[in-house]
Design an enzyme around this catalytic site. Structure first.
Site, PDB file in Angstrom:
ATOM      1  N   GLU A 163       0.794  -1.235   0.000  1.00 56.73           N
ATOM      2  CA  GLU A 163       0.000   0.000   0.000  1.00 56.73           C
ATOM      3  C   GLU A 163       0.827   1.286   0.000  1.00 56.73           C
ATOM      4  OE1 GLU A 163      -2.942  -0.042   3.073  1.00 56.73           O
ATOM      5  OE2 GLU A 163      -4.052  -1.670   2.149  1.00 56.73           O
ATOM      6  N   GLU A 373      -5.615  -8.480   0.817  1.00 61.28           N
ATOM      7  CA  GLU A 373      -6.335  -8.125   2.048  1.00 61.28           C
ATOM      8  C   GLU A 373      -7.785  -7.835   1.718  1.00 61.28           C
ATOM      9  OE1 GLU A 373      -4.781  -4.902   4.495  1.00 61.28           O
ATOM     10  OE2 GLU A 373      -2.725  -5.603   4.142  1.00 61.28           O
TER      11      GLU A 373
HETATM   12  C1  BGP Z   1      -4.566  -1.824   5.385  1.00 58.89           C
HETATM   13  C2  BGP Z   1      -3.232  -2.233   5.945  1.00 58.89           C
HETATM   14  C3  BGP Z   1      -3.300  -3.198   7.076  1.00 58.89           C
HETATM   15  C4  BGP Z   1      -4.482  -3.005   7.991  1.00 58.89           C
HETATM   16  C5  BGP Z   1      -5.780  -2.724   7.243  1.00 58.89           C
HETATM   17  C6  BGP Z   1      -6.942  -2.332   8.123  1.00 58.89           C
HETATM   18  O1  BGP Z   1      -4.465  -0.535   4.890  1.00 58.89           O
HETATM   19  O2  BGP Z   1      -2.420  -2.812   4.949  1.00 58.89           O
HETATM   20  O3  BGP Z   1      -2.065  -3.192   7.739  1.00 58.89           O
HETATM   21  O4  BGP Z   1      -4.212  -2.101   8.996  1.00 58.89           O
HETATM   22  O5  BGP Z   1      -5.603  -1.724   6.287  1.00 58.89           O
HETATM   23  O6  BGP Z   1      -6.823  -0.992   8.467  1.00 58.89           O
HETATM   24  P1  BGP Z   1      -7.334  -0.419   9.837  1.00 58.89           P
HETATM   25  O7  BGP Z   1      -6.541  -1.150  10.876  1.00 58.89           O
HETATM   26  O8  BGP Z   1      -7.026   1.035   9.787  1.00 58.89           O
HETATM   27  O9  BGP Z   1      -8.771  -0.695   9.912  1.00 58.89           O
END
Ligand code: BGP
Length: 468
Positions: A163, A373
Site C-alpha cells: 500500500e 487483504e
Molecule cells: C490496510 C493495511 C493493514 C491493515 C488494514 C486495516 O491498509 O495494509 O495493515 O491495517 O488496512 O486498516 P485499519 O486497521 O485502519 O482498519
C-alpha cells in the site's frame, strides 16, 4: 462452481501489528516504534511494543491457522530485525526468527507469502530522509537481496511493498503516519517514485537470482465511482482513479506513469526529480513483474469539490472514512444514504469490488492478481464466552462471491487473503478494531480463541467455496 484447484485461500498479518518483541534479539528501532509514542498519534497511545506477542507465540498461531485449513499465510518481515540500522550488519537472530516462522508454515503445508515492506522503516533511514531520499530505495534493494538469499529456497511468493498510497499519503500529506509531514506534495510524489523504482530494481534482481518464484507488489484498491451521472462528478471520479489508482498501478503494469497525473504534477511543481535511468528501469519492470496484490476494503464515492476548505490533518480524519476533500481539492469523497457502512464508517460494497475488478481487467488485461487483504473491522460480540462475529462471516462471504463472479467473468485472480488471520493492532485504531478469525483476549494474558468465523472459513476452504 468451486474455486480453481490452485487458488489459494489465505489470511494475512503484518510484523508491526502482530509481533511485539520490539527491542528483542538485536532488533533495531523502526519509524513506527518512534512515531507511535508521540502524543496523540495513535488511538489511546496504543503501540506495537507487545502487539499480540506473535514473536513468541508464532508456533501456536500457525498451528491454529493450520487447524483452520489455511492454505497460505501472508506475513511481513520487519526490516529492523534483519538490518537493525537499515543497512550494513545483518542480525542473525532476525534471520533465525523468520526461518522458524517459514519452517513452521511449511511443516503444516501452509504456503508462506511474504511482504518485505509493510511500513516499519528502520528509524535510521527515516531520519536520513525516508522514502523521499533515493538512498532509502537503495537500502531496500540490499535488504531484499538478503531476504531472497536467506529465505528464497522456501519462500516462492514475494510482495515488495504494501500500500504505497497509504504510507506515502499519510506520511507526507496528512501527517498521520511517519514521517508525519503535512502538505508536502512533492515529497509524496517523490516517495512514490522511489518506491516504484526500488520495486523495479528488486524485481530485476529477483530474476537474476533465478529462484523461480513469483514477485509482485500490493496496492490499495479503492475504485472511485461518481455518485451520479452529472458530467462534473463523472470527471471527479476519473480524476480520483487517475491519481489514486492509475498512478500506482500503471508504473508496475504498464511501465509508465499516467499522462493525466504527470501533466498535472508538472503544472503544479510536484513532479519528482527523476532520472531517465530510473524511468527506464520502471519501463523494463513491467515485463518481469508477476502479479499485483489488491487490498480491497471499500470503494470511493466522489463528487467534484467546490468547497474551499482544506482537509484537516488529524488521526481521526485519516482513518479511511469518506467525507474529506482530495489533497488537491479537486474532488471529495462522500457518505451516501443508500449505502451500508461499518462502525468505523467504511462502506461495505461487494458490488464496488466486482465492478472495480472489471475496471482493472479492462485496463490491464490478464495480469495475475491476488486479493492480499479484505475483511471487516468490528468490535466483535462475545456471547456466553463465544466470539460470535457473524457480520465478519457475512462480509467475507459477500466479497468471496464477488471474487468468484469476477473469475467467471475472466479476471485472473489466484488467491484471497482475509485481513486478518488473528486479531492485531490497527495502526491508528488500537486493538478495539478487530479483524481476525482468531480472537486475542487482552484481559487474559493474550490468550487465543477461535471465533465463529474460524469454523466458517474452515468449511469454505474445505469445500473450496462451492456453496458460495
Ligand atoms: C490496510 C493495511 C493493514 C491493515 C488494514 C486495516 O491498509 O495494509 O495493515 O491495517 O488496512 O486498516 P485499519 O486497521 O485502519 O482498519
Amino acid at each position: 462452481m468451486k474455486f480453481p484447484h490452485d487458488f489459494l485461500f489465505g489470511a494475512a498479518t503484518a510484523a508491526y501489528q502482530v509481533e511485539g518483541g520490539w527491542n528483542e534479539d538485536g532488533k533495531g528501532l523502526s519509524n513506527w516504534d518512534v512515531f507511535s509514542k508521540l502524543p496523540g498519534k495513535t488511538y489511546n497511545g496504543t503501540n506495537g511494543d507487545i502487539a499480540v506477542d506473535h514473536y513468541h507465540r508464532y508456533a501456536e498461531d500457525i498451528a491454529l491457522m493450520a487447524g483452520m485449513g489455511l492454505q497460505s499465510y501472508r506475513f511481513s518481515i520487519a526490516w529492523t530485525r534483519i538490518l537493525p540500522q537499515g543497512r550494513g550488519v545483518v542480525n542473525q537472530a532476525g534471520i533465525d526468527f523468520y526461518n522458524r516462522v517459514i519452517d513452521e508454515c511449511l511443516k503444516w503445508g501452509i504456503v508462506p507469502f511474504v511482504t518485505l515492506y509493510h511500513w516499519d522503516l528502520p528509524q535510521m533511514l527515516e531520519e536520513a530522509g525516508g522514502w523521499s531520499n533515493r538512498a532509502t530505495a537503495e537500502a531496500f534493494i540490499e535488504y531484499a537481496a538478503i531476504c531472497f538469499k536467506a529465505f528464497g529456497d522456501r519462500v516462492k511468493h514475494w510482495i515488495t511493498f504494501n500500500e504505497t498510497v497509504v504510507f506515502t499519503g499519510l506520511g507526507y500529506i496528512s501527517g498521520a503516519h511517519p514521517p508525519g509531514k503535512t502538505d508536502d506534495i512533492k515529497g509524496y510524489f517523490t516517495a512514490t517514485h522511489y518506491v516504484f523504482w526500488a520495486h523495479a530494481e528488486t524485481v530485476r534482481l529477483y530474476r537474476q537470482l533465478r529462484q523461480f518464484g513469483e514477485i509482485g507488489i500490493t496496492h490499495v484498491f479503492s475504485p472511485a465511482f461518481s455518485v451520479d451521472r452529472q458530467p462534473e462528478n463523472l470527471q471527479a471520479a476519473r480524476h480520483a482513479n487517475e491519481f489514486d489508482t492509475y498512478w500506482f498501478f500503471d508504473p508496475i503494469l504498464r511501465g509508465s506513469y499516467p499522462e493525466y497525473v504527470v501533466d498535472s504534477a508538472r503544472r503544479n511543481g510536484w513532479l519528482p526529480d527523476w532520472t531517465d535511468a530510473e524511468l527506464a528501469t520502471i519501463a523494463d519492470c513491467a515485463r518481469y513483474n508477476d502479479f499485483i496484490g489488491l487490498n480491497y476494503y471499500q470503494p470511493m464515492r466522489v463528487v467534484r469539490n467546490h468547497q474551499s476548505e482544506k482537509s484537516v490533518h488529524s488521526r481521526e480524519s485519516s482513518t479511511g472514512a469518506p467525507g474529506s476533500p482530495s489533497f488537491d481539492g479537486y474532488f471529495r469523497t462522500v457518505r451516501m444514504d443508500d449505502k451500508v457502512y461499518t462502525k468505523w464508517g467504511w462502506e461495505i460494497s461487494p458490488e464496488g469490488f466486482y465492478e472495480g475488478l472489471l475496471m482493472l481487467h479492462e485496463r490491464y488485461g490478464q495480469v495475475k492478481m491476488y486479493i492480499t487483504e479484505n475483511g471487516l473491522g468490528d468490535e466483535d460480540p462475545v456471547i456466553d464466552g463465544e466470539v460470535v462475529d457473524v457480520p465478519r462471516i457475512k462480509y467475507i462471504e459477500q466479497h468471496l462471491k464477488a471474487v468468484k463472479r469476477a473469475i467467471a467473468a475472466g479476471v485472473n485472480i489466484r488467491g484471497y487473503y482475509a485481513w486478518s488471520a488473528i486479531d492485531l493492532l490497527s495502526w491508528l485504531n488500537g486493538f478495539r478494531k478487530q479483524y481476525g478469525f482468531i480472537y486475542v483476549d487482552h484481559h487474559n494474558n493474550l490468550q487465543r480463541r477461535k471465533k465463529l468465523s474460524y469454523y466458517w472459513y474452515r468449511q469454505i476452504i474445505a469445500e473450496r467455496g462451492e456453496s458460495l
